[in-house]
Design a protein around this motif. Sequence first.
Motif, PDB file in Angstrom:
ATOM      1  N   ILE A  95       0.879  -1.041   0.246  1.00  0.00           N
ATOM      2  CA  ILE A  95      -0.102  -0.052  -0.154  1.00  0.00           C
ATOM      3  C   ILE A  95       0.696   1.307   0.097  1.00  0.00           C
ATOM      4  O   ILE A  95       1.742   1.421   0.946  1.00  0.00           O
ATOM      5  N   ARG A  96       0.829   2.155  -1.101  1.00  0.00           N
ATOM      6  CA  ARG A  96       1.717   3.190  -1.125  1.00  0.00           C
ATOM      7  C   ARG A  96       0.896   4.565  -0.756  1.00  0.00           C
ATOM      8  O   ARG A  96      -0.420   4.644  -1.285  1.00  0.00           O
ATOM      9  N   THR A  97       1.172   5.364  -0.084  1.00  0.00           N
ATOM     10  CA  THR A  97       0.880   6.663   0.124  1.00  0.00           C
ATOM     11  C   THR A  97       1.354   7.383  -0.923  1.00  0.00           C
ATOM     12  O   THR A  97       2.432   7.751  -1.137  1.00  0.00           O
ATOM     13  N   VAL A  98       0.244   8.074  -1.532  1.00  0.00           N
ATOM     14  CA  VAL A  98       0.551   9.175  -2.466  1.00  0.00           C
ATOM     15  C   VAL A  98       0.070  10.699  -1.785  1.00  0.00           C
ATOM     16  O   VAL A  98      -1.170  10.921  -1.834  1.00  0.00           O
ATOM     17  N   HIS A  99       1.099  11.204  -1.306  1.00  0.00           N
ATOM     18  CA  HIS A  99       0.765  12.518  -0.305  1.00  0.00           C
ATOM     19  C   HIS A  99       0.102  13.312  -0.968  1.00  0.00           C
ATOM     20  O   HIS A  99       0.152  13.735  -2.012  1.00  0.00           O
ATOM     21  N   GLY A 100      -1.185  13.710  -0.286  1.00  0.00           N
ATOM     22  CA  GLY A 100      -2.001  14.450  -0.721  1.00  0.00           C
ATOM     23  C   GLY A 100      -2.934  14.273  -1.756  1.00  0.00           C
ATOM     24  O   GLY A 100      -3.980  15.050  -2.050  1.00  0.00           O
ATOM     25  N   ARG A 101      -3.102  13.000  -2.162  1.00  0.00           N
ATOM     26  CA  ARG A 101      -4.143  12.275  -3.045  1.00  0.00           C
ATOM     27  C   ARG A 101      -4.625  11.222  -2.429  1.00  0.00           C
ATOM     28  O   ARG A 101      -5.927  10.998  -2.708  1.00  0.00           O
ATOM     29  N   GLY A 102      -3.971  10.355  -1.689  1.00  0.00           N
ATOM     30  CA  GLY A 102      -4.732   9.151  -1.268  1.00  0.00           C
ATOM     31  C   GLY A 102      -3.766   8.023  -1.236  1.00  0.00           C
ATOM     32  O   GLY A 102      -2.570   8.048  -0.831  1.00  0.00           O
ATOM     33  N   PHE A 103      -4.419   6.850  -1.531  1.00  0.00           N
ATOM     34  CA  PHE A 103      -3.507   5.496  -1.400  1.00  0.00           C
ATOM     35  C   PHE A 103      -3.662   4.711  -2.676  1.00  0.00           C
ATOM     36  O   PHE A 103      -4.645   4.746  -3.310  1.00  0.00           O
ATOM     37  N   ARG A 104      -2.701   3.797  -2.994  1.00  0.00           N
ATOM     38  CA  ARG A 104      -2.886   2.913  -4.099  1.00  0.00           C
ATOM     39  C   ARG A 104      -1.933   1.700  -3.709  1.00  0.00           C
ATOM     40  O   ARG A 104      -1.113   1.572  -3.165  1.00  0.00           O
ATOM     41  N   PHE A 105      -2.869   0.440  -3.981  1.00  0.00           N
ATOM     42  CA  PHE A 105      -2.343  -0.833  -3.934  1.00  0.00           C
ATOM     43  C   PHE A 105      -1.372  -1.045  -5.227  1.00  0.00           C
ATOM     44  O   PHE A 105      -1.760  -1.185  -6.292  1.00  0.00           O
ATOM     45  N   VAL A 106       0.054  -1.218  -4.949  1.00  0.00           N
ATOM     46  CA  VAL A 106       0.996  -1.426  -5.922  1.00  0.00           C
ATOM     47  C   VAL A 106       1.596  -2.852  -6.099  1.00  0.00           C
ATOM     48  O   VAL A 106       2.404  -2.955  -7.098  1.00  0.00           O
ATOM     49  N   ALA A 107       1.419  -3.876  -5.365  1.00  0.00           N
ATOM     50  CA  ALA A 107       2.018  -5.116  -5.498  1.00  0.00           C
ATOM     51  C   ALA A 107       1.140  -5.961  -6.564  1.00  0.00           C
ATOM     52  O   ALA A 107      -0.148  -5.618  -6.691  1.00  0.00           O
ATOM     53  N   PRO A 108       1.831  -6.823  -7.375  1.00  0.00           N
ATOM     54  CA  PRO A 108       1.504  -7.657  -8.213  1.00  0.00           C
ATOM     55  C   PRO A 108      -0.016  -8.531  -7.553  1.00  0.00           C
ATOM     56  O   PRO A 108       0.311  -8.862  -6.458  1.00  0.00           O
ATOM     57  N   VAL A 109      -0.808  -8.509  -8.223  1.00  0.00           N
ATOM     58  CA  VAL A 109      -2.298  -9.463  -7.763  1.00  0.00           C
ATOM     59  C   VAL A 109      -2.425 -10.552  -8.768  1.00  0.00           C
ATOM     60  O   VAL A 109      -2.637 -10.163  -9.955  1.00  0.00           O
ATOM     61  N   ALA A 110      -2.740 -11.815  -8.306  1.00  0.00           N
ATOM     62  CA  ALA A 110      -3.322 -12.796  -9.276  1.00  0.00           C
ATOM     63  C   ALA A 110      -4.684 -12.760  -8.877  1.00  0.00           C
ATOM     64  O   ALA A 110      -5.013 -12.740  -7.813  1.00  0.00           O
ATOM     65  N   VAL A 111      -5.516 -13.126  -9.852  1.00  0.00           N
ATOM     66  CA  VAL A 111      -6.944 -13.174  -9.597  1.00  0.00           C
ATOM     67  C   VAL A 111      -7.612 -14.486 -10.176  1.00  0.00           C
ATOM     68  O   VAL A 111      -7.260 -14.955 -11.220  1.00  0.00           O
ATOM     69  N   GLU A 112      -8.248 -15.093  -9.008  1.00  0.00           N
ATOM     70  CA  GLU A 112      -8.946 -16.262  -9.672  1.00  0.00           C
ATOM     71  C   GLU A 112     -10.397 -16.103  -9.781  1.00  0.00           C
ATOM     72  O   GLU A 112     -11.046 -15.660  -8.298  1.00  0.00           O
ATOM     73  N   SER A 113     -11.377 -16.196 -10.571  1.00  0.00           N
ATOM     74  CA  SER A 113     -12.430 -15.827 -10.792  1.00  0.00           C
ATOM     75  C   SER A 113     -13.271 -17.201 -11.045  1.00  0.00           C
ATOM     76  O   SER A 113     -12.781 -18.061 -11.910  1.00  0.00           O
ATOM     77  N   ALA A 114     -14.491 -17.476 -10.498  1.00  0.00           N
ATOM     78  CA  ALA A 114     -15.187 -18.723 -10.566  1.00  0.00           C
ATOM     79  C   ALA A 114     -16.555 -18.389 -11.091  1.00  0.00           C
ATOM     80  O   ALA A 114     -17.343 -17.617 -10.246  1.00  0.00           O
ATOM     81  N   GLY A 115     -17.114 -18.999 -11.947  1.00  0.00           N
ATOM     82  CA  GLY A 115     -18.491 -18.685 -12.397  1.00  0.00           C
ATOM     83  C   GLY A 115     -19.256 -19.957 -11.786  1.00  0.00           C
ATOM     84  O   GLY A 115     -18.893 -20.627 -10.978  1.00  0.00           O
ATOM     85  N   ASP A 116     -20.508 -20.392 -12.375  1.00  0.00           N
ATOM     86  CA  ASP A 116     -21.404 -21.276 -11.985  1.00  0.00           C
ATOM     87  C   ASP A 116     -20.694 -22.566 -12.024  1.00  0.00           C
ATOM     88  O   ASP A 116     -20.732 -23.602 -11.068  1.00  0.00           O
ATOM     89  N   ASP A 117     -19.833 -23.146 -13.109  1.00  0.00           N
ATOM     90  CA  ASP A 117     -19.566 -24.264 -13.261  1.00  0.00           C
ATOM     91  C   ASP A 117     -17.959 -24.702 -13.218  1.00  0.00           C
ATOM     92  O   ASP A 117     -17.603 -25.484 -13.361  1.00  0.00           O
ATOM     93  N   GLN A 118     -17.163 -23.382 -13.274  1.00  0.00           N
ATOM     94  CA  GLN A 118     -15.866 -23.610 -13.411  1.00  0.00           C
ATOM     95  C   GLN A 118     -15.129 -22.522 -13.086  1.00  0.00           C
ATOM     96  O   GLN A 118     -15.567 -21.356 -12.945  1.00  0.00           O
ATOM     97  N   ALA A 119     -13.771 -22.849 -12.553  1.00  0.00           N
ATOM     98  CA  ALA A 119     -12.936 -21.618 -12.188  1.00  0.00           C
ATOM     99  C   ALA A 119     -11.854 -21.520 -13.363  1.00  0.00           C
ATOM    100  O   ALA A 119     -11.387 -22.524 -13.885  1.00  0.00           O
ATOM    101  N   VAL A 120     -11.620 -20.441 -13.369  1.00  0.00           N
ATOM    102  CA  VAL A 120     -10.422 -20.005 -14.639  1.00  0.00           C
ATOM    103  C   VAL A 120      -9.516 -18.945 -13.781  1.00  0.00           C
ATOM    104  O   VAL A 120      -9.912 -18.138 -13.012  1.00  0.00           O
TER     105      VAL A 120
END
Length: 613
Positions: A154-179
């Motif tokens: 989590i990086r602080t951007v002074h005077g503006r806010g915050f930003r998540f800067v680390a790489p993120v892997a995403v796993e999304s699952a629908g009704d029948d399968q995960a991709v």
Amino acid sequence: MLHASATLRAGQFKPKTGHVEALDRIPDTIFALLLPRHALEPAQITSSVREAGSVLGLAREGSLRETIVIYTFGPHRIDTAAFEFWQNETRKKVEPQVLDLLLLLIENRDRIVTKDEIIESVWDGRIVSDAAVSSRIKTARQLIGDTGKNQDFIRTVHGRGFRFVAPVAVESAGDDQAVSAECLTPNPTTLYARSGDVHIAYQLFGDGPVDLVFAPGFISQIDNYWAEPNFNRWLTALGKVARVAMFDKRGTGLSDQVPNLPGMDERMDDVRAVMDAAGFDRAVIMGISEGGSLASLFAASHPQRASGLILYGAFAQFSSWFPNDAALQELFDYAGSAWGTGNSVGYYAPSMVGDDQFRVWWGKFERLGATPGAVVDLMRMNKEIDISQILPAIAVPTLVIHRGHDTLVDVEGGRTLANNIPGARYLELPGRDHIPWVGDSPLEIIQAISDFIASLPETREVERFVATVLVLKYDREPGLLEGPVRLAIARAGGILINQGEESLTARFNGPARALRASMEIIELLGRAGLNVRVGTHTGEVDLVEANAGGMAATIADKLADLAEENQVIASRTVKDLVAGSGIAFASAGTHQLPQFEEAWQSYRVLAPGADAQ
């Protein structure tokens, strides 16, 4: 994050076609989601999210996801369906507001999240103190092993806010399968290096074993690079094989706009400034397209700072890019009438012509890279650049990559580079796309770069380099003016390497600087009634014989003999490398110099303000 209650009350949603009959079910599904996520059982959340997303057609917006998502970053994992936080294989107890905060930052990791947005999302817009927000940020950082100092996640951007800067892997699952879906790498922080009075925008990314400087094509905007998924993934892969410093050249992108076009001298200064700011003592210099000329000249002039040279889709002569004036005029016409539309994508990436999303991004790339007027000015300058004469003097390991059917830069341009750079490796790949991150072989290009980097020697003896040598001959010694002459040489970054009764020799790290010093010295000595003749040449200098100037000094000496009183004669090589400097020339004919079989083209340097002849 979208609040369903506000959306419904404002009447701002539009149900999917065929789902009007389901509106009677909305209260049961939507208003269940108004409860805090931790107040529902996971099965309730899953059912409500799926049905509400289907009814409203609002997928991937805040609480109304049509899919269950698991985010993984570092050793941490957040399961949005179960509303759970895991570290490795251990589930951690987390305050609901802290987990809501983390999800808000992760789901908006492509931008800065303001404090007001955090309050609106985590506290539903209630009035809370800054201390409360800071407390949740601090707790979130402690949870993921971050600190206010390190800020790896989590990086602080002074005077503006915050930003998540680390790489993120995403796993999304629908009704029948995960991709599994690859998550785009967030933009690296844009920094600025000082090059004289000009600020050069650059980014530093990657964790590979060597340092690499990425010199872009004729326009760029490094922040916008990461918004294009193919480019994002390609740069991320490049960052696995090297620690990369990537920059916008002065006058383009995020770097300072400048009143006058920069010559190659200034551009090489900018590369050095970026390397110094990034902490690179030595680096592989990689040039893409038009950036190949800058990369080649830098590697030739500063081999002690270039551990290797990589050229992709590059060329020595402008004619490999635009074979005639009519072709160049087509670009000028496009710049004047359609710049920013992205309609030029067919020239650069023909495989992406049918991709509307890519064309929109390409239009933005055009607009952010340079204005239409700047494009025309830059291309008129680039037209004059020719690095053919310095190719044999490049003394660093070199890799040349070109696609065989490149629609923009003729493949012969790449072959010419490889044939004239001593020991260069050449890789010709299939494909028509000019830009390397799309088309048939983007990963093969990364692999070739990786293999080349792995083959580089840890240490290398630097025996020769390219420099511009000035030989000044006078009819009598300058006497008391010797000090001011030396000062003029030093002020232009030159080094006095030899001085006798009838001449002096100086060496410069850029041809435009040598010419400006020459004109200043002529004016200085002319006021005292001294007549001088000057010859300049850019060529190879042996490091062990640097004090003598080597063969470059021999040629400059012969050119000085061709000069008339108070005149500067430059070689063709000097002329070809000072495009954009504002220095004008007139032909001084072709001459047979002693010790050389070939005839030499020479040029008379005109006084400032004069038009080229």
